[in-house]
Motif scaffolding. Structure first.
Motif, PDB file in Angstrom:
ATOM      1  N   ALA A   5       0.836  -1.207   0.000  1.00 25.12           N
ATOM      2  CA  ALA A   5       0.000   0.000   0.000  1.00 25.12           C
ATOM      3  C   ALA A   5       0.866   1.252   0.000  1.00 25.12           C
ATOM      4  O   ALA A   5       0.559   2.239  -0.686  1.00 25.12           O
ATOM      5  CB  ALA A   5      -0.930  -0.012   1.208  1.00 25.12           C
ATOM      6  N   GLU A  50      -4.736   3.176  -8.588  1.00 29.12           N
ATOM      7  CA  GLU A  50      -5.983   2.459  -8.366  1.00 29.12           C
ATOM      8  C   GLU A  50      -5.652   0.980  -8.167  1.00 29.12           C
ATOM      9  O   GLU A  50      -5.111   0.332  -9.073  1.00 29.12           O
ATOM     10  CB  GLU A  50      -6.941   2.626  -9.546  1.00 29.12           C
ATOM     11  N   ALA A  74      -9.542  -0.721   2.913  1.00 24.55           N
ATOM     12  CA  ALA A  74      -9.899  -0.126   1.623  1.00 24.55           C
ATOM     13  C   ALA A  74     -10.821   1.067   1.794  1.00 24.55           C
ATOM     14  O   ALA A  74     -10.715   2.058   1.059  1.00 24.55           O
ATOM     15  CB  ALA A  74     -10.546  -1.186   0.726  1.00 24.55           C
ATOM     16  N   ASN A  83      -9.613   2.631  -1.589  1.00 25.20           N
ATOM     17  CA  ASN A  83      -9.206   1.607  -2.542  1.00 25.20           C
ATOM     18  C   ASN A  83     -10.369   0.659  -2.855  1.00 25.20           C
ATOM     19  O   ASN A  83     -11.496   0.877  -2.420  1.00 25.20           O
ATOM     20  CB  ASN A  83      -8.024   0.806  -2.007  1.00 25.20           C
TER      21      ASN A  83
END
Length: 247
Positions: free
Chosen positions: A168, A175, A222, A227
């Motif tokens: 991350a 994306e 997320a 995300n």
């Protein structure tokens, strides 16, 4: 969280339609259906994606790079346009067991570039395999795919939030669909360890409860980071897994 994608294997049309109908109860949560391209089954990924669009607004076939002849136009181009399929995931692909199936020395970067040239209206995603080499090697592949025109990435399943957080940090601003898959037996765990060189965390358990809890942890991450999540319910009770994760 932006989107949730669920992978469904197109073993045959009837089985795929049955799983899509079952997924209907999660239609408010699931945004896109991913269809892998597995040569041992008769339904190709773009055919399965067309079926999926009868049940969900968006579907995404996987395109095997080694099946693409760079000297010819994309074989599935007209089919994708006919069925209004506007997203694809380009992967390298595994060598076919059937030696009569012709393959080419084509890689993902080549095919991403080819899609961008021949089908600019299609959003092309690329794969990330966080287990095949070092971080620097995978980062180089990611940069090459971005240069070729990749719009985003789908990862292999993660099983450890610490490892996911490393990626991350490396992928900030891109994306990403974070991959999650249930592992329901010691045999399945051994497969991931031998085939993909996964190192499971000490607290890991090959159970539905552990898999659901971890998937929820990834989904929470997320949501915080804006995300996406990629659920791969391989060899498990689809309804039980998704009810646990999406409830």
């Amino acid at each position: 969280m932006k989107r949730i994608s669920v992978e469904l294997v197109p073993r045959d049309e009837d089985a795929l339609r049955g799983e899509l109908a079952l997924l209907g109860k999660f239609k408010e949560q699931v945004d896109v259906i991913n269809i892998p391209d597995l040569l041992r089954f008769p339904t190709r990924s773009w055919q399965g994606a067309a079926i999926a669009k009868e049940y969900f607004p968006e579907s995404m076939p996987h395109i095997r790079a080694m099946d693409i002849d760079l000297d010819k136009e994309l074989a599935m181009k007209d089919y994708l346009r006919e069925h209004d399929i506007r997203e694809v995931l380009v992967i390298e692909g595994d060598p076919p067991q059937d030696m009569m199936h012709e393959v080419y020395p084509t890689n993902s970067v080549d095919v991403i570039w080819k899609f961008r040239k021949e089908m600019p209206e299609v959003k092309v995603y690329a794969g990330i395999d966080q287990y095949r080499g070092s971080l620097s090697q995978e980062l180089y592949r990611i940069k090459r795919k971005l240069q070729a025109g990749a719009a985003g990435f789908f990862t292999q399943p993660f099983f450890d939030m610490r490892f996911l957080s490393v990626y991350a940090d490396m992928l900030q601003g891109l994306e990403v669909y974070w991959g999650v898959s249930p592992v329901m037996s010691a045999r399945s765990q051994s497969y991931w360890e031998r085939k993909n060189h996964v190192v499971f965390p000490h607290a890991f358990e090959p159970t539905l409860d552990w898999s659901v809890a971890f998937a929820k942890e990834v989904m929470d991450f997320a949501v915080r980071e804006g995300n996406n999540v990629y659920l791969m319910p391989i060899k498990t009770n689809l309804e039980a897994y998704l009810e646990g994760v999406l409830a």
